[in-house]
Design a protein around this motif. Sequence first.
Motif, mmCIF file in Angstrom:
data_model
loop_
_atom_site.group_PDB
_atom_site.id
_atom_site.type_symbol
_atom_site.label_atom_id
_atom_site.label_comp_id
_atom_site.label_asym_id
_atom_site.label_seq_id
_atom_site.Cartn_x
_atom_site.Cartn_y
_atom_site.Cartn_z
ATOM 1 N N GLY A 90 0.795 -1.227 0.000
ATOM 2 C CA GLY A 90 0.000 0.000 0.000
ATOM 3 C C GLY A 90 0.819 1.265 0.000
ATOM 4 N N ALA A 91 2.166 1.157 -0.014
ATOM 5 C CA ALA A 91 3.001 2.360 0.019
ATOM 6 C C ALA A 91 2.946 3.080 -1.319
ATOM 7 C CB ALA A 91 4.455 1.981 0.339
ATOM 8 N N ASP A 92 3.075 4.415 -1.251
ATOM 9 C CA ASP A 92 3.070 5.227 -2.460
ATOM 10 C C ASP A 92 4.405 5.071 -3.189
ATOM 11 O OD1 ASP A 92 0.582 6.143 -1.824
ATOM 12 O OD2 ASP A 92 1.339 7.898 -0.743
ATOM 13 N N THR A 93 4.398 4.943 -4.467
ATOM 14 C CA THR A 93 5.611 4.853 -5.269
ATOM 15 C C THR A 93 5.492 5.788 -6.461
ATOM 16 O OG1 THR A 93 4.700 3.004 -6.528
ATOM 17 C CG2 THR A 93 6.062 2.459 -4.602
ATOM 18 N N LEU A 94 6.636 6.106 -7.040
ATOM 19 C CA LEU A 94 6.648 6.983 -8.206
ATOM 20 C C LEU A 94 6.125 6.235 -9.430
ATOM 21 C CD1 LEU A 94 10.047 8.849 -7.958
ATOM 22 C CD2 LEU A 94 7.797 9.877 -7.854
ATOM 23 N N SER A 95 5.289 6.890 -10.204
ATOM 24 C CA SER A 95 4.865 6.315 -11.472
ATOM 25 C C SER A 95 5.997 6.409 -12.477
ATOM 26 C CB SER A 95 3.632 7.053 -11.985
ATOM 27 O OG SER A 95 3.960 8.386 -12.304
ATOM 28 N N SER A 96 5.897 5.660 -13.575
ATOM 29 C CA SER A 96 6.948 5.691 -14.590
ATOM 30 C C SER A 96 7.073 7.071 -15.216
ATOM 31 C CB SER A 96 6.650 4.648 -15.668
ATOM 32 O OG SER A 96 5.381 4.901 -16.269
ATOM 33 N N SER A 97 5.958 7.764 -15.401
ATOM 34 C CA SER A 97 6.017 9.108 -15.979
ATOM 35 C C SER A 97 6.701 10.080 -15.037
ATOM 36 C CB SER A 97 4.609 9.602 -16.310
ATOM 37 O OG SER A 97 3.802 9.646 -15.146
ATOM 38 N N ALA A 98 6.451 9.929 -13.727
ATOM 39 C CA ALA A 98 7.107 10.806 -12.757
ATOM 40 C C ALA A 98 8.603 10.523 -12.713
ATOM 41 C CB ALA A 98 6.490 10.614 -11.372
ATOM 42 N N THR A 99 8.966 9.254 -12.829
ATOM 43 C CA THR A 99 10.383 8.900 -12.854
ATOM 44 C C THR A 99 11.080 9.516 -14.058
ATOM 45 O OG1 THR A 99 9.892 6.801 -11.749
ATOM 46 C CG2 THR A 99 12.016 6.977 -12.888
ATOM 47 N N MET A 100 10.428 9.465 -15.219
ATOM 48 C CA MET A 100 11.000 10.074 -16.412
ATOM 49 C C MET A 100 11.153 11.576 -16.236
ATOM 50 S SD MET A 100 11.755 7.806 -18.662
ATOM 51 C CE MET A 100 11.903 8.835 -20.118
ATOM 52 N N ALA A 101 10.191 12.203 -15.581
ATOM 53 C CA ALA A 101 10.275 13.643 -15.347
ATOM 54 C C ALA A 101 11.459 13.987 -14.453
ATOM 55 C CB ALA A 101 8.973 14.141 -14.727
ATOM 56 N N VAL A 102 11.687 13.157 -13.431
ATOM 57 C CA VAL A 102 12.828 13.385 -12.539
ATOM 58 C C VAL A 102 14.142 13.289 -13.316
ATOM 59 C CG1 VAL A 102 14.116 12.452 -10.590
ATOM 60 C CG2 VAL A 102 11.625 12.651 -10.449
ATOM 61 N N TRP A 103 14.266 12.260 -14.159
ATOM 62 C CA TRP A 103 15.484 12.108 -14.940
ATOM 63 C C TRP A 103 15.652 13.240 -15.953
ATOM 64 C CZ3 TRP A 103 19.650 9.559 -13.969
ATOM 65 C CH2 TRP A 103 19.599 8.410 -13.162
ATOM 66 N N ALA A 104 14.552 13.737 -16.495
ATOM 67 C CA ALA A 104 14.640 14.881 -17.413
ATOM 68 C C ALA A 104 15.189 16.105 -16.689
ATOM 69 C CB ALA A 104 13.267 15.179 -18.013
ATOM 70 N N CYS A 105 14.726 16.318 -15.454
ATOM 71 C CA CYS A 105 15.229 17.444 -14.660
ATOM 72 C C CYS A 105 16.719 17.285 -14.372
ATOM 73 C CB CYS A 105 14.443 17.554 -13.355
ATOM 74 S SG CYS A 105 12.736 18.089 -13.552
ATOM 75 N N ILE A 106 17.137 16.053 -14.074
ATOM 76 C CA ILE A 106 18.548 15.806 -13.792
ATOM 77 C C ILE A 106 19.407 16.139 -15.010
ATOM 78 C CG2 ILE A 106 20.242 13.988 -13.326
ATOM 79 C CD1 ILE A 106 18.135 12.635 -11.571
ATOM 80 N N VAL A 107 18.968 15.706 -16.201
ATOM 81 C CA VAL A 107 19.723 15.979 -17.426
ATOM 82 C C VAL A 107 19.784 17.472 -17.712
ATOM 83 C CG1 VAL A 107 19.743 15.661 -19.927
ATOM 84 C CG2 VAL A 107 19.227 13.717 -18.432
ATOM 85 N N ILE A 108 18.659 18.165 -17.539
ATOM 86 C CA ILE A 108 18.626 19.610 -17.786
ATOM 87 C C ILE A 108 19.555 20.345 -16.833
ATOM 88 C CG2 ILE A 108 17.170 21.664 -17.659
ATOM 89 C CD1 ILE A 108 14.847 19.900 -18.665
ATOM 90 N N PHE A 109 19.529 19.961 -15.558
ATOM 91 C CA PHE A 109 20.411 20.596 -14.586
ATOM 92 C C PHE A 109 21.873 20.311 -14.908
ATOM 93 C CE2 PHE A 109 18.596 22.689 -10.815
ATOM 94 C CZ PHE A 109 17.256 22.643 -11.149
ATOM 95 N N PHE A 110 22.151 19.097 -15.374
ATOM 96 C CA PHE A 110 23.529 18.752 -15.716
ATOM 97 C C PHE A 110 24.032 19.648 -16.853
ATOM 98 C CE2 PHE A 110 26.554 16.476 -18.396
ATOM 99 C CZ PHE A 110 27.525 16.129 -17.469
ATOM 100 N N VAL A 111 23.235 19.800 -17.897
ATOM 101 C CA VAL A 111 23.636 20.619 -19.041
ATOM 102 C C VAL A 111 23.813 22.075 -18.610
ATOM 103 C CG1 VAL A 111 22.918 21.499 -21.292
ATOM 104 C CG2 VAL A 111 22.550 19.083 -20.715
ATOM 105 N N HIS A 112 22.875 22.572 -17.802
ATOM 106 C CA HIS A 112 22.929 23.966 -17.357
ATOM 107 C C HIS A 112 24.194 24.246 -16.549
ATOM 108 C CE1 HIS A 112 21.690 27.820 -15.676
ATOM 109 N NE2 HIS A 112 21.868 27.319 -14.464
ATOM 110 N N PHE A 113 24.461 23.410 -15.547
ATOM 111 C CA PHE A 113 25.600 23.662 -14.676
ATOM 112 C C PHE A 113 26.922 23.284 -15.330
ATOM 113 C CE2 PHE A 113 22.243 23.635 -11.439
ATOM 114 C CZ PHE A 113 22.572 24.806 -10.759
ATOM 115 N N ASN A 114 26.894 22.420 -16.320
ATOM 116 C CA ASN A 114 28.113 22.140 -17.075
ATOM 117 C C ASN A 114 28.558 23.385 -17.835
ATOM 118 O OD1 ASN A 114 30.106 20.200 -18.300
ATOM 119 N ND2 ASN A 114 29.056 20.859 -20.153
ATOM 120 N N GLY A 115 27.609 24.072 -18.475
ATOM 121 C CA GLY A 115 27.943 25.320 -19.151
ATOM 122 C C GLY A 115 28.431 26.381 -18.191
#
Length: 322
Positions: free
Chosen positions: A246-271
């Motif tokens: 019964g525990a709440d877990t992340l949906s697959s779409s939410a997981t993809m959104a988290v990874w998208a944010c990680i990639v965007i932050f990586f590109v931003h801070f790399n520059g």
Amino acid sequence: MSAGEGTFMKSDLHESLLRPAAPATPGSCVAWKLILFVNVFFACISFSIVMPSLFLYLDGMGASAELYASVVAAYSVGEALGSMALGALSNYLGAKRTMQLCALISLSGSVSYALADAVHRIGSDLGPTVVLLARLLQGVGSGGQQAVEQSCFAILAPPEERTSLTSQLSTFACLGFIFGPALGAAVTQTPDFAVGALLFNSFTKQGWVVAVLNTSMFLSTSFGFPELSTPGSTSTVAAEDSPAPGADTLSSSATMAVWACIVIFFVHFNGFAIQETITTPLVKVHRAAQLRTASRRLRSPHPSSLVPLAISFTRTGLVWVG
């Protein structure tokens, strides 16, 4: 424990392990929030306070532009390592003890940064290497501090306040980056002095100031931050990572959104990291004479040439935040 599960799981085991040892009163809530905000502010100051003078500090030791780039990168590498290693360690030590450890690691880096000048003056070629290791240690402490602090909001704050508090924490982090160069410039306006073999000049005083900030972080965490229950064993952590019925877990779409944010932050801070690394060496190439004059002024009793450099870095920070 993954970030998604740590935030969204609400099993009885999770609550029993991470609940504060005593119920928080309104006063204590204000206290732990203030401690987290001030600590991340000081941690980000430790990054930017030396940026206007770091190249000149290394140049005075005979270091190359390539080593300067490595020193700048060392802080970011340290943050990445510290956030992962110390974030995982907090599952065993608990948030309070881990933040104390982060402050001590940062303190060791700050003291090493200030002592690098003494290492160079005794005739050793290891001065620039000491600066490199010092910035790496400061990054490890800062990265671990910020990772643990964000997890504390998931533990101590009600769900409806977590997003707001996380954004406020990011604001204090940005403010630390912006005001660090200004603080560094103010420190350089104080008279130089010596205590025994230790010389407190325009470069080393910045390291000692950050050491004072790190000490205040350790003391405020030790005496003002609440104790949190800790799992204490590998098996318990593994059990916490296993979703309860019964525990709440992340949906697959939410997981993809988290990874998208990680990639965007990586590109931003790399520059951003590339710009902060190459800017000063490029300035040296095109403005060598002016930098030599600035270096001579920095070693005078009342240096003032860091002020325009600090203003430039502060403007850059304001543009970056905007």
